[in-house]
Write a protein that holds these residues in place. Structure first.
Motif: not given
Length: 116
Positions: A27-34, A84-101
């Motif tokens: 899960a942290t790996f995913y967050t780091v790459v995101y 990276v695709s997840d990030y861009f999907e969130d970006f175009v849909n004005y979403r932001e992933q919460p990050s505990a890092l």
């Protein structure tokens, strides 16, 4: 949960254990790459002072992560591209992933990656 998050969670325990020394868990790996994807995108958009050097560093970290995954028998390029695709999907849909890092933890992980 996205497709790549599901794929990461479904990895065998043996493979998931490989993530622990550098990232702590998948899960942290995913967050780091995101966050790497987000930092690269924002750097390209905002073009801060010496942004070319920053982009070069971001690309280098991404390549090291891809190579690390490939060395573990995974498809490093595809897995990173999916995040990276997840990030861009969130970006175009004005979403932001919460990050505990925290920034300190993120930087510490990036430093570990650079030593690979």
């Amino acid at each position: 949960m996205t497709a790549i998050q599901t794929k990461l969670a479904a990895l065998s325990t043996d493979i998931q254990t490989l993530f622990v020394p550098t990232y702590g868990d998948v899960a942290t790996f995913y967050t780091v790459v995101y966050l790497i994807a987000r930092n690269g995108h924002l750097t390209e958009q905002e073009k801060p002072a010496q942004y070319e050097l920053r982009l070069e560093m971001i690309r280098s970290v991404r390549t090291k992560i891809e190579d690390q995954l490939t060395a573990w028998g995974l498809d490093g390029e595809d897995m990173v591209a999916d995040i990276v695709s997840d990030y861009f999907e969130d970006f175009v849909n004005y979403r932001e992933q919460p990050s505990a890092l925290t920034n300190e933890i993120f930087v510490a992980i990036i430093q570990k990656v650079m030593k690979l």
